[in-house]
Scaffold this motif. Structure first.
Motif, PDB file in Angstrom:
ATOM      1  N   GLN A  45       0.826  -1.198   0.000  1.00 47.91           N
ATOM      2  CA  GLN A  45       0.000   0.000   0.000  1.00 47.91           C
ATOM      3  C   GLN A  45       0.867   1.257   0.000  1.00 47.91           C
ATOM      4  OE1 GLN A  45      -3.586  -0.573   2.665  1.00 47.91           O
ATOM      5  NE2 GLN A  45      -2.109  -1.953   3.638  1.00 47.91           N
ATOM      6  N   SER A  46       0.309   2.315  -0.597  1.00 48.96           N
ATOM      7  CA  SER A  46       1.001   3.598  -0.563  1.00 48.96           C
ATOM      8  C   SER A  46      -0.031   4.691  -0.341  1.00 48.96           C
ATOM      9  CB  SER A  46       1.773   3.846  -1.865  1.00 48.96           C
ATOM     10  OG  SER A  46       0.886   3.851  -2.951  1.00 48.96           O
ATOM     11  N   TRP A  70       2.196  10.453   3.124  1.00 49.20           N
ATOM     12  CA  TRP A  70       2.670  10.229   4.496  1.00 49.20           C
ATOM     13  C   TRP A  70       2.151  11.273   5.475  1.00 49.20           C
ATOM     14  CZ3 TRP A  70       5.716  13.967   6.783  1.00 49.20           C
ATOM     15  CH2 TRP A  70       6.339  14.881   5.934  1.00 49.20           C
ATOM     16  N   GLU A 126      -1.193   9.520   6.386  1.00 45.26           N
ATOM     17  CA  GLU A 126      -1.231   8.063   6.625  1.00 45.26           C
ATOM     18  C   GLU A 126       0.014   7.664   7.412  1.00 45.26           C
ATOM     19  OE1 GLU A 126      -3.181   5.230   6.380  1.00 45.26           O
ATOM     20  OE2 GLU A 126      -1.352   4.597   7.404  1.00 45.26           O
ATOM     21  N   HIS A 144       1.388   4.905   8.329  1.00 39.39           N
ATOM     22  CA  HIS A 144       2.206   3.730   8.024  1.00 39.39           C
ATOM     23  C   HIS A 144       3.265   3.959   6.951  1.00 39.39           C
ATOM     24  CE1 HIS A 144      -1.311   1.773   9.877  1.00 39.39           C
ATOM     25  NE2 HIS A 144      -0.397   0.935  10.323  1.00 39.39           N
ATOM     26  N   VAL A 145       3.136   5.049   6.215  1.00 38.26           N
ATOM     27  CA  VAL A 145       4.011   5.255   5.058  1.00 38.26           C
ATOM     28  C   VAL A 145       5.428   5.611   5.511  1.00 38.26           C
ATOM     29  CG1 VAL A 145       4.394   6.684   3.011  1.00 38.26           C
ATOM     30  CG2 VAL A 145       2.077   5.998   3.636  1.00 38.26           C
ATOM     31  N   THR A 167      10.195   0.302   2.332  1.00 37.53           N
ATOM     32  CA  THR A 167       8.977  -0.372   2.775  1.00 37.53           C
ATOM     33  C   THR A 167       8.955  -0.408   4.297  1.00 37.53           C
ATOM     34  OG1 THR A 167       9.956  -2.591   2.788  1.00 37.53           O
ATOM     35  CG2 THR A 167       8.896  -1.869   0.735  1.00 37.53           C
ATOM     36  N   TRP A 184       3.782  -1.301   3.467  1.00 40.24           N
ATOM     37  CA  TRP A 184       3.612   0.045   2.911  1.00 40.24           C
ATOM     38  C   TRP A 184       4.891   0.468   2.209  1.00 40.24           C
ATOM     39  CZ3 TRP A 184      -0.989   2.847   3.557  1.00 40.24           C
ATOM     40  CH2 TRP A 184      -1.944   2.171   4.312  1.00 40.24           C
TER      41      TRP A 184
END
Ligand code: FE2
Length: 131
Positions: free
Chosen positions: A9-10, A13, A16, A18-19, A113, A122
């Motif tokens: 996933q992307s 940032w 989100e 997790h990026v 990642t 991610w």
């Protein structure tokens, strides 16, 4: 059956958590190491608990025009609060931020990642020009 590329996933940032965020200069000099820092949760902190945490960060470099990426760093983020007393009792936590120095005579793309133990894999990328 799906390919792993469909599972990565992307996102932006800034919205989100997790990026992986790649901090590196836009340009580097040949024969000079360039510092790369990858952080997860830079704008919005990601939880770091025994139950929910970032467990690894990997960094790759794809020279411009080439097909195969080169792995330039693999990091296990391994302390998430556990002790003999149970989950979240040690007060010891590894923060998901790593730094390495890359030396390359080729321009290309840095890929990073991050793996959350709950929310999966991610990615993000950043161009690096070598002069
Ligand atoms: Fe997560």
């Amino acid at each position: 059956m799906s390919s792993i590329k469909e599972l990565v996933q992307s996102a932006d940032w800034k919205s989100e958590k997790h990026v992986p965020v790649i901090d590196v200069a836009d340009k580097a000099q040949k024969a000079e190491a360039v510092k790369i820092t990858v952080t997860v949760g830079k704008e919005i902190a990601h939880p770091n608990t025994t139950e929910h945490h970032i467990s690894s960060i990997e960094i790759y470099f794809l020279p411009r025009g080439e097909k195969f990426p080169v792995s330039i760093g693999r990091f296990e983020i391994s302390a998430h609060g556990t002790s003999a007393k149970g989950p979240n009792t040690s007060t010891i936590y590894t923060q998901p931020e790593v730094t390495l120095n890359l030396k390359t005579e080729k321009s290309g793309t840095i890929y990073a990642t991050s793996l959350c133990n709950i929310h999966g894999l991610w990615e993000s990328s950043k161009e690096l020009t070598v002069e």
